[in-house]
Design a protein around this motif. Structure first.
Motif, mmCIF file in Angstrom:
data_model
loop_
_atom_site.group_PDB
_atom_site.id
_atom_site.type_symbol
_atom_site.label_atom_id
_atom_site.label_comp_id
_atom_site.label_asym_id
_atom_site.label_seq_id
_atom_site.Cartn_x
_atom_site.Cartn_y
_atom_site.Cartn_z
ATOM 1 N N GLU A 1 -22.443 -31.060 37.927
ATOM 2 C CA GLU A 1 -21.830 -32.103 38.744
ATOM 3 C C GLU A 1 -22.451 -33.485 38.541
ATOM 4 O O GLU A 1 -21.772 -34.496 38.658
ATOM 5 C CB GLU A 1 -21.921 -31.721 40.226
ATOM 6 N N TYR A 2 -23.746 -33.539 38.282
ATOM 7 C CA TYR A 2 -24.456 -34.813 38.120
ATOM 8 C C TYR A 2 -25.385 -34.737 36.905
ATOM 9 O O TYR A 2 -26.609 -34.720 37.053
ATOM 10 C CB TYR A 2 -25.269 -35.145 39.377
ATOM 11 N N PRO A 3 -24.826 -34.696 35.717
ATOM 12 C CA PRO A 3 -25.662 -34.539 34.517
ATOM 13 C C PRO A 3 -26.611 -35.705 34.268
ATOM 14 O O PRO A 3 -27.554 -35.574 33.489
ATOM 15 C CB PRO A 3 -24.624 -34.424 33.386
ATOM 16 N N PHE A 4 -26.393 -36.850 34.932
ATOM 17 C CA PHE A 4 -27.261 -38.019 34.742
ATOM 18 C C PHE A 4 -28.520 -37.946 35.611
ATOM 19 O O PHE A 4 -29.338 -38.856 35.598
ATOM 20 C CB PHE A 4 -26.494 -39.307 35.058
ATOM 21 N N ILE A 5 -28.654 -36.843 36.385
ATOM 22 C CA ILE A 5 -29.857 -36.621 37.188
ATOM 23 C C ILE A 5 -30.589 -35.396 36.645
ATOM 24 O O ILE A 5 -29.979 -34.346 36.441
ATOM 25 C CB ILE A 5 -29.511 -36.381 38.668
ATOM 26 N N LYS A 6 -31.873 -35.543 36.419
ATOM 27 C CA LYS A 6 -32.676 -34.407 35.957
ATOM 28 C C LYS A 6 -33.949 -34.347 36.796
ATOM 29 O O LYS A 6 -34.755 -35.284 36.795
ATOM 30 C CB LYS A 6 -33.026 -34.542 34.477
ATOM 31 N N ILE A 7 -34.114 -33.258 37.544
ATOM 32 C CA ILE A 7 -35.332 -33.063 38.333
ATOM 33 C C ILE A 7 -36.353 -32.338 37.473
ATOM 34 O O ILE A 7 -36.094 -31.248 36.955
ATOM 35 C CB ILE A 7 -35.040 -32.283 39.627
ATOM 36 N N LEU A 8 -37.499 -32.964 37.320
ATOM 37 C CA LEU A 8 -38.534 -32.416 36.446
ATOM 38 C C LEU A 8 -39.527 -31.544 37.206
ATOM 39 O O LEU A 8 -40.077 -30.600 36.645
ATOM 40 C CB LEU A 8 -39.281 -33.560 35.754
ATOM 41 N N GLU A 9 -39.782 -31.874 38.468
ATOM 42 C CA GLU A 9 -40.758 -31.093 39.238
ATOM 43 C C GLU A 9 -40.457 -31.198 40.729
ATOM 44 O O GLU A 9 -40.224 -32.280 41.256
ATOM 45 C CB GLU A 9 -42.179 -31.592 38.965
ATOM 46 N N TRP A 10 -40.485 -30.027 41.392
ATOM 47 C CA TRP A 10 -40.289 -29.946 42.828
ATOM 48 C C TRP A 10 -41.634 -29.732 43.525
ATOM 49 O O TRP A 10 -42.575 -29.213 42.928
ATOM 50 C CB TRP A 10 -39.388 -28.760 43.193
ATOM 51 N N ASP A 11 -41.678 -30.088 44.799
ATOM 52 C CA ASP A 11 -42.806 -29.723 45.649
ATOM 53 C C ASP A 11 -42.242 -29.278 46.997
ATOM 54 O O ASP A 11 -41.963 -30.091 47.871
ATOM 55 C CB ASP A 11 -43.771 -30.893 45.835
ATOM 56 N N LEU A 12 -42.061 -27.970 47.134
ATOM 57 C CA LEU A 12 -41.480 -27.413 48.348
ATOM 58 C C LEU A 12 -42.544 -26.822 49.270
ATOM 59 O O LEU A 12 -42.232 -26.016 50.147
ATOM 60 C CB LEU A 12 -40.443 -26.345 47.991
#
Length: 359
Positions: free
Chosen positions: A112-123
């Motif tokens: 849906e949003y290929p222009f966004i890339k999450i590299l690292e989460w902190d949950l």
């Protein structure tokens, strides 16, 4: 009778509790003290009901079947970050949901949003559980996995800071199949439907596996464009976002591509960038007079972009990179960019090394 009313409230059965109060009011019509007591109790129930059906980001309903009497009940499911004093935290839920959320968004954003890339989460700050309302118990015995669908939606609500309408109620297990999260059938649908109709008339859309098969579609319906707001949440440590806008300079109109890099690229992530850029080739291409790359990103990333053949062949004029150290004109609202490549067609008014001032 008071204990029965408290039990009904703790199970989200507010309408039944109100009806019980009304019976007691009629019963004690000639007993002023008792009648006033249950009239006040009724007002209190209505107050708790209004609070129960008011969702904030991270909250939604959780319909269940009471295993003891085979009756339905509705609890309030909540996820939160930081302050979670009003949640009876379920550590197992909190632990299990983290992997699903990160994996789901990797799939969802790519589609849906290929222009966004999450590299690292902190949950690490995420907490999930049942919201603590009037007379609620410390632990609820919840069997099965019908909580998974409402739970993941409550987490997404928190991530996007968008509340889930109280017109919705959800139940269902989830399973990953062919890179999709599909809904698995759960038991007790008829009982859950009945308790929702009787106790939560505000609900208009009860979503369960027989009504929807794909989590992608549910998320798209509920959150639409707000999903891209997750990059602003405290749960995302590192990300990269491409954005496009139009600006003007003395040379005409140009497209500005902003590369927003939150955190640093690791070596293996940098090596994956050509694929990410090619997935967004239409965003990077120019439809007008030239392209300016703006934003905080390593020069190696700009060099990579400028070396992609599909982009170079699409340039009718020039390719430039934001140049913060250039001498600015009197108007501080302008930015500066240095031209690093011009079109092979020879139609450009610019040459490599020229500085463009734009806003």
């Amino acid at each position: 009778m008071v204990n029965k009313i408290k039990e009904l409230i703790s199970e989200g059965r507010f309408n039944t509790a109100v009806r019980l109060c009304e019976e007691e009011i009629r019963k004690y019509e000639n007993n002023l003290d008792e009648r006033i007591h249950f009239e006040e109790e009724k007002k209190l129930i209505e107050k708790y009901y209004e609070a129960f059906i008011t969702n904030i980001p991270g909250e939604t309903f959780l319909p269940l079947v009471n295993q003891n009497n085979n009756q339905g009940k509705v609890l309030k499911l909540k996820t939160a970050y930081g302050n979670y004093d009003d949640i009876n935290v379920n550590e197992e839920w909190t632990y299990n949901i983290k992997e699903i959320i990160t994996d789901f968004f990797d799939l969802y954003l790519k589609k849906e949003y290929p222009f966004i890339k999450i590299l690292e989460w902190d949950l690490s700050g995420l907490k999930c559980g049942i919201k603590n309302y009037y007379n609620s118990v410390d632990k609820y015995e919840i069997e099965g996995k019908s909580y998974l669908l409402p739970l993941i939606l409550s987490v997404i609500s928190l991530l996007t800071e968008k509340n889930i309408s109280n017109e919705y109620c959800f139940t269902g297990d989830l399973e990953k199949f062919n890179n999709k999260y599909v809904l698995k059938r759960v038991e007790g649908i008829e009982i859950k439907q009945k308790v929702i109709q009787e106790e939560l008339p505000v609900v208009r859309k009860f979503i369960y596996p027989e009504t929807s098969k794909d989590l992608f579609d549910i998320v798209k319906e509920l959150f639409a464009d707000s999903v891209k707001n997750i990059i602003k949440s405290p749960f995302v440590k590192r990300s990269i976002v491409l954005e496009k806008r139009e600006v003007g300079s003395e040379f005409g109109k140009h497209k500005v591509i902003t590369i927003s890099l939150n955190g640093n690229l690791l070596i293996d992530e940098f090596l994956q960038m050509p694929e990410f850029l090619r997935n967004n080739i239409q965003l990077l291409k120019d439809e007008g007079n030239g392209v300016i790359y703006d934003g905080r990103a390593p020069i190696a990333l700009y060099s990579m972009i400028s070396s992609i053949t599909e982009i170079i062949n699409s340039l009718p004029n020039f390719l430039a990179i934001n140049y913060p150290s250039a001498i600015q004109p009197n108007n501080s609202s302008y930015k500066a960019a240095i031209v690093i490549r011009t079109s092979n067609s020879g139609g450009s008014k610019l040459k490599e090394g020229d500085v463009i001032y734009y806003k």
